[in-house]
Design an enzyme around this catalytic site. Structure first.
Site, PDB file in Angstrom:
ATOM      1  N   THR A  89      89.479 -50.840 -26.732  1.00 31.96           N
ATOM      2  CA  THR A  89      87.859 -50.979 -26.698  1.00 31.96           C
ATOM      3  C   THR A  89      87.482 -52.465 -27.022  1.00 31.96           C
ATOM      4  O   THR A  89      88.220 -53.142 -27.633  1.00 31.96           O
ATOM      5  CB  THR A  89      87.387 -49.969 -28.028  1.00 31.96           C
ATOM      6  OG1 THR A  89      88.115 -50.566 -29.230  1.00 31.96           O
ATOM      7  CG2 THR A  89      87.657 -48.595 -27.795  1.00 31.96           C
TER       8      THR A  89
ATOM      9  N   GLU B 237      86.314 -44.419 -24.622  1.00 33.22           N
ATOM     10  CA  GLU B 237      87.253 -43.210 -25.282  1.00 33.22           C
ATOM     11  C   GLU B 237      87.109 -42.078 -24.370  1.00 33.22           C
ATOM     12  O   GLU B 237      87.695 -40.961 -24.636  1.00 33.22           O
ATOM     13  CB  GLU B 237      86.713 -43.073 -26.772  1.00 33.22           C
ATOM     14  CG  GLU B 237      87.102 -43.992 -27.642  1.00 33.22           C
ATOM     15  CD  GLU B 237      86.413 -45.305 -27.807  1.00 33.22           C
ATOM     16  OE1 GLU B 237      85.599 -45.614 -26.846  1.00 33.22           O
ATOM     17  OE2 GLU B 237      86.334 -46.075 -29.035  1.00 33.22           O
TER      18      GLU B 237
ATOM     19  N   LYS C 118      65.994 -48.998 -39.362  1.00 36.63           N
ATOM     20  CA  LYS C 118      65.326 -47.880 -40.409  1.00 36.63           C
ATOM     21  C   LYS C 118      64.240 -48.385 -41.033  1.00 36.63           C
ATOM     22  O   LYS C 118      64.414 -49.297 -41.969  1.00 36.63           O
ATOM     23  CB  LYS C 118      66.279 -47.302 -41.410  1.00 36.63           C
ATOM     24  CG  LYS C 118      66.238 -45.780 -41.467  1.00 36.63           C
ATOM     25  CD  LYS C 118      67.714 -45.246 -42.156  1.00 36.63           C
ATOM     26  CE  LYS C 118      67.625 -43.861 -42.270  1.00 36.63           C
ATOM     27  NZ  LYS C 118      68.444 -43.290 -43.097  1.00 36.63           N
TER      28      LYS C 118
ATOM     29  N   TRP D 157      63.441 -43.718 -38.294  1.00 34.72           N
ATOM     30  CA  TRP D 157      64.300 -44.362 -37.381  1.00 34.72           C
ATOM     31  C   TRP D 157      63.424 -44.944 -36.359  1.00 34.72           C
ATOM     32  O   TRP D 157      62.554 -44.248 -35.716  1.00 34.72           O
ATOM     33  CB  TRP D 157      65.439 -43.374 -36.853  1.00 34.72           C
ATOM     34  CG  TRP D 157      66.740 -43.394 -37.936  1.00 34.72           C
ATOM     35  CD1 TRP D 157      66.601 -43.599 -39.152  1.00 34.72           C
ATOM     36  CD2 TRP D 157      67.835 -42.627 -37.465  1.00 34.72           C
ATOM     37  NE1 TRP D 157      67.869 -43.287 -39.561  1.00 34.72           N
ATOM     38  CE2 TRP D 157      68.725 -42.544 -38.766  1.00 34.72           C
ATOM     39  CE3 TRP D 157      68.307 -41.935 -36.297  1.00 34.72           C
ATOM     40  CZ2 TRP D 157      69.884 -42.029 -38.614  1.00 34.72           C
ATOM     41  CZ3 TRP D 157      69.651 -41.147 -36.574  1.00 34.72           C
ATOM     42  CH2 TRP D 157      70.288 -41.419 -37.788  1.00 34.72           C
TER      43      TRP D 157
END
Ligand code: AMP
Length: 547
Positions: A186, A331, A444, A449
């Site tokens: 990754t 992944e 936030k 959000w």
């Protein structure tokens, strides 16, 4: 009672064997780092992969040994895909855009036995050679004529000499389909990268799935150009899928500027291409500036980062090229969702249809997903509630290579094990998922959000804006407020107020960024994604203007 069907394992070698037998004459065209266009066929790729498998045996590369590549999209890299995995070793594609120390760290962590590299990457090889602890053979992917001098302490081998020195008789072993076939780390914006170790089975299941009509819709009638690199999650699995379906494959090498990509597309009559938004932005700029059209391209898969709606419209409305938004991650092998419309969308007005096409899309069989709140409770699929996106399936990692980072999965109330993607998303009633943020990038404000991706997409509709990133910056009253950071197009100008005005009426007032910073560049990671953690560090000392 057991079924009575043949127990033929799902193996990577079956792809190239099938291609050789059933569409062996189909072309694989590559732009080489040597500068010319090279033409071969799946049959020749198979023959040379078998020679290479013999060469790897002679070099002492054993079952499950890792063989690393630092290479662009090209036929030699494709031959390695089949030679290494076919013989039961593990193809470890390394991202050459990482820092040399990080590449050496990854090669040591993976315990790579051999390293194959394209000539462009000789400077990296020179830097990492003294740091690599397990690599026994370093092979330059070229012919004798183009061989560079060996750097101090390494005796470079020549790819074409290895191929020529061995026969093309090689019986691909009947491996256990659960055996590892390839490895990709990754990009790891924080901490060390972690390895996703794919199996033959997961690779084949992923290959079947991505060819389906509601996914990439690949067929023998296509000419496919993966611009997305073969060093990053196997170019989204496209080289395998093209081999499986018998599509002509066009590999662009290292020339990823708009002009080179466009000219190759046109010359080879590419019907489908896949890439990340930043690369497509260069292509569209070149095509737009020169008043060109796409004469063969029918569709393009765009993913790796959010597809800006403005880019979607340009492809579809101006050029008649369908833009298919895709989402996935290393992944997940990597594809998770793709955005193709359902019958209920057929009669929608254009704007409504575009709003759906801008979403990341639906899963296909083999991937399951859900969104949950911080306590793990399922959230409704109403297109409004957003939460942590979890996935599971046979092409999703169970754990990282060498057990790095411990058990990454979470268990739900039914006892099912899920991989937390780290993405925050909504899912609508028709099953269309939309990413609103990486969980680390969520802004936030006063406990609410705000989606940074929404704010960036709106900024990109301004003609002067070339790149946009929205980050949360600490605020004395609201905890965090959105700061818009933009790079302007060369020669274009826009003021702070002009840029903020475009938000009016498009998002609730409290979501409008409080300020704009115009910068020369936004830091990008090794796969072309914006590094918002770096940007946040850059703006750590930022002070909001007085109200
Ligand atoms: P990587 O494993 O490096 O390919 O990165 C995977 C991550 O890239 C995902 O978890 C997302 O955060 C991001 N990503 C990939 N595709 C998209 C997309 N279409 N829209 C938004 N983010 C995306």
């Amino acid at each position: 009672m057991q079924g009575l069907m043949q127990d033929v394992p799902l193996l990577v070698s079956s792809l190239i064997r099938h291609a050789d037998r059933h569409h062996g004459d189909v072309e694989v065209v590559s732009r080489r780092v040597e500068g010319d266009i090279h033409r071969t066929t799946y049959r020749e790729v198979h023959g040379r992969a078998r020679r290479l498998a013999n060469a790897l045996d002679a070099l002492g590369v054993a079952l499950s040994d890792r063989v690393a590549t630092l290479a662009w999209n090209g036929y030699r890299h494709l031959e390695l895909y089949y030679a290494v995995s076919g013989k039961g070793s593990v193809l470890h594609t390394i991202n050459p855009r990482l820092a040399p120390e990080q590449i050496a760290w990854i090669a040591n962590h993976a315990e790579d036995r051999c390293l194959f590299f394209d000539l462009t990457f000789l400077p990296i090889v020179e830097k990492i050679a003294p740091l690599m602890k397990t690599v026994r053979a370093v092979v330059a992917m070229t012919d004798r004529e183009h061989m560079p001098p060996s750097p101090p302490g390494v005796e470079l081998l020549c790819y074409e000499e290895l191929v020529a020195a061995h026969g093309d008789r090689y019986a691909w072993p009947e491996l256990d389909e659960h055996l590892a076939s390839s490895l990709c780390y990754t990009s790891g914006t924080t901490g060390h990268p972690k390895g996703a170790l794919y199996s033959h089975r997961s690779t084949l299941l992923h290959t079947f799935a991505i060819t389906w009509p509601d996914v990439m819709n690949l067929s023998a009638r296509d000419t496919i150009m993966p611009v997305v690199p073969m060093f990053h999650v196997n170019a989204w699995g496209i080289p395998y899928a093209a081999t499986m379906t018998g599509a002509k494959l066009v590999l662009p090498g290292c020339a990823l500027d708009g002009k080179s990509v466009y000219e190759l597309m046109e010359a080879e009559k590419v019907t489908m291409a896949a890439g990340v938004p930043t690369v497509w932005q260069n292509l569209l700029a070149y095509v737009g500036q020169n008043g060109l059209r796409f004469t063969s391209m029918q569709r393009t898969v765009i993913g790796g980062a959010a597809l800006p709606p403005a880019m979607l419209r340009t492809f579809e409305e101006r050029y008649g090229v369908a833009a298919l938004h895709a989402w996935g991650m290393t992944e997940m092998s990597p594809l998770g969702t793709l955005c193709a419309l359902r019958p209920q969308h057929a009669a929608l007005p254009a704007d409504d249809a575009f709003a759906i096409k801008a979403k990341q899309g639906r899963v296909f069989h083999g991937v399951d997903m859900k969104i949950v709140d911080d306590a793990g409770n399922d959230l409704p699929w109403d297109g409004a509630a957003f939460g942590n996106l979890l996935v599971r399936g046979p092409c999703v990692v169970r754990e990282y290579f060498q057990g790095e980072g411990g058990d990454p999965l979470v268990t739900d109330a039914e006892g099912l094990r899920w991989f937390p993607t780290g993405d925050v998303a909504t899912i609508d009633a028709d099953g269309y998922m939309q990413i609103t943020d990486r969980s680390k990038d969520v802004i936030k404000s006063g406990g609410e959000w705000i989606s940074s991706i929404d704010l960036e997409n709106i900024a990109l509709t301004h003609p002067a804006v070339a790149m946009a990133a929205c980050i949360g910056v600490p605020h004395p009253k609201w905890d965090e407020r959105p700061l818009l950071v933009v790079v302007l197009r060369p020669g274009a100008g826009a003021t702070r107020d002009e840029l903020l005005r475009i938000y009016e009426g498009r998002v609730p007032k409290w979501q409008i960024p409080d300020d704009v910073a115009i910068v020369d560049a936004i830091p990008l990671g090794a796969t072309g994604k914006m590094l918002k953690n770096k940007l946040r560090e850059q703006f750590a000392g930022y002070r909001w203007p007085a109200p």
